[in-house]
Design an enzyme around this catalytic site. Structure first.
Site, short mmCIF file in Angstrom:
data_model
loop_
_atom_site.label_atom_id
_atom_site.label_comp_id
_atom_site.label_asym_id
_atom_site.label_seq_id
_atom_site.Cartn_x
_atom_site.Cartn_y
_atom_site.Cartn_z
N HIS A 99 -1.37 -0.28 -9.80
CA HIS A 99 -1.92 -1.49 -8.85
C HIS A 99 -2.32 -2.73 -9.27
O HIS A 99 -3.96 -2.29 -9.56
CB HIS A 99 -2.75 0.16 -7.82
CG HIS A 99 -3.23 -1.12 -6.52
ND1 HIS A 99 -3.24 -0.07 -5.07
CD2 HIS A 99 -3.14 -2.39 -6.14
CE1 HIS A 99 -3.92 -0.86 -4.61
NE2 HIS A 99 -3.46 -2.20 -5.01
N ILE A 100 -1.81 -3.46 -9.79
CA ILE A 100 -2.16 -4.14 -10.83
C ILE A 100 -1.84 -5.56 -10.28
O ILE A 100 -1.50 -6.59 -10.76
CB ILE A 100 -2.54 -4.44 -12.42
CG1 ILE A 100 -0.78 -3.82 -12.52
CG2 ILE A 100 -2.45 -3.46 -13.09
CD1 ILE A 100 -0.13 -4.32 -13.56
N GLU A 159 -4.49 7.25 -4.44
CA GLU A 159 -4.57 6.32 -6.26
C GLU A 159 -5.64 7.45 -6.84
O GLU A 159 -6.50 7.18 -6.21
CB GLU A 159 -4.54 5.18 -5.80
CG GLU A 159 -3.04 4.95 -5.29
CD GLU A 159 -3.01 3.03 -5.01
OE1 GLU A 159 -3.72 2.25 -5.61
OE2 GLU A 159 -2.24 2.60 -4.77
N ARG A 215 0.88 -1.17 -0.06
CA ARG A 215 0.20 0.01 -0.10
C ARG A 215 0.75 1.32 -0.60
O ARG A 215 2.14 0.89 0.55
CB ARG A 215 -0.82 0.27 1.47
CG ARG A 215 -1.99 -0.54 1.47
CD ARG A 215 -3.47 -0.60 0.33
NE ARG A 215 -4.11 -1.65 0.69
CZ ARG A 215 -4.24 -2.75 -0.39
NH1 ARG A 215 -2.99 -3.17 -1.37
NH2 ARG A 215 -4.91 -3.04 -1.17
C1 GLV Z 1 -4.72 -5.36 -3.76
O1 GLV Z 1 -3.95 -4.26 -3.43
C2 GLV Z 1 -5.04 -5.83 -2.71
O2 GLV Z 1 -5.07 -6.05 -1.40
O3 GLV Z 1 -5.64 -7.20 -2.97
#
Ligand code: GLV
Ligand code: GLV
Length: 325
Positions: free
Chosen positions: A286-287, A267, A238
């Site tokens: 964030h993938i 984000e 994060r």
């Molecule tokens: C993605 O960041 C998740 O926490 O699944």
């Protein structure tokens, strides 16, 4: 009247079709923007179940508006966007999607590490910009990965899966975690160490810790200064775990060599974000778990959890074990 399920993003119709026999299901239909807060609050007020995204704030205001609400299932393993304590107080079950995304997220984390170390994105941009005029010995020379030391901060399921991938590259594996992990020490030869030892000794510092009060702002200028100057920092957990201004300064001043980032403090970011101006940053949106197979499995798990809770059964992946006590 069928119980009402509200889903905060458009999901494939085939995935939710089965649920429609038993439940009245509505999805936020716009593909490019999330559900506005005011609509989410309204929907929470009439829903028996919510299927939410990590970008939705599931806080006290929303949970107390949810007078019929029995379950919130978050399409992510992380649930720092959810006030779990408040949910428990209101008797609302919180579910997440662990395990099904572990391998895909570990693959992405390792891909980001490799892309950063071997300057893959810079190379791709270089060639597209018509800059490749000749082969030369140190053109786009990066950093070795094999036989180097990887330090994993946060040795949960994804950390362990990254460590397993690192064994294939014959890396030395260090880790820091709240608790010791005997299985990864035994099976993968990982060595537990303090956070300070880890940042000083690692060639690759890989952040996979959940965002909590303890891990917020964990990576500061002081921490980057104590890393090797050749160190590469990877964040797939994060954004707020890192002080971004400090990371920027560390990269500009050469405290560390490069960074690969899948997550950001706030984000989404746009092209004016200062970190994107640095050639030694690889940034992706964030993938971590974003493969078709894994996302469909995550969606199915969320739907199974909703069906379980609304049918009075045990959900598969409950966060707040105390919700109905
Ligand atoms: C993605 O960041 C998740 O926490 O699944
Ligand atoms: C630190 O990374 C922890 O998970 O405790």
């Amino acid at each position: 009247m069928k119980p009402y399920v509200f889903i905060t993003r458009k999901l494939p119709d085939e995935a939710v079709e089965k649920l429609r026999a038993k439940y009245d299901v509505k999805m936020w239909e716009k593909e490019d923007v999330g559900v506005p807060r005011s609509i989410l609050l309204e929907e929470a007020g009439r829903a028996d179940a919510l299927l939410t995204m990590l970008s939705d704030q599931i806080d006290e205001e929303l949970l107390s508006a949810g007078t019929r609400l029995k379950v919130v299932t978050n399409l992510a393993v992380g649930y720092d966007n959810v006030d779990v304590e408040a949910a428990t107080k209101h008797g609302i079950a919180i579910c997440n999607t662990p395990d099904v995304l572990t391998a895909a997220t570990a693959d992405l984390t390792f891909a980001l590490l490799m892309a950063t170390a071997r300057r893959i994105v810079e190379g791709a941009e270089f060639i597209k910009a018509g800059q490749w005029k000749s082969w030369s010995p140190l053109l786009l020379a990066g950093h070795d990965i094999h036989h180097k030391t990887i330090g994993i901060v946060g040795m949960g399921g994804i950390g362990s899966a990254v460590a397993k991938r690192a064994t294939g590259f014959e890396m030395e594996i260090l880790y820091h975690n709240r608790s010791r992990k005997n299985d990864v020490e035994m099976e993968l030869g990982a060595t537990y160490c303090s956070f300070e030892q880890l940042i000083e000794r690692s060639d690759f510092v890989v952040c996979l810790t959940p965002l909590t009060e303890e891990t917020k702002n964990l990576f500061t200028r002081d921490v980057f200064r104590r890393m090797k100057k050749t160190a590469i920092f990877i964040n797939a957990s994060r954004g707020p775990v890192v002080n971004e201004e400090d990371l920027y300064a560390a990269l500009v001043d050469g405290d560390i060599a490069a960074a690969g980032l899948d997550v950001f403090a706030k984000e989404p970011i746009d092209q004016t974000h200062p970190l994107l101006g640095l050639s030694n940053v690889v940034a992706i949106p964030h993938i971590g778990s974003a493969t078709v197979e894994t996302r469909l499995n995550m969606i199915q798990l969320c739907l199974d959890n909703i069906d379980a809770i609304l049918s009075g059964k045990e959900p598969k992946t409950l966060v707040n074990k105390e919700w109905n006590k």
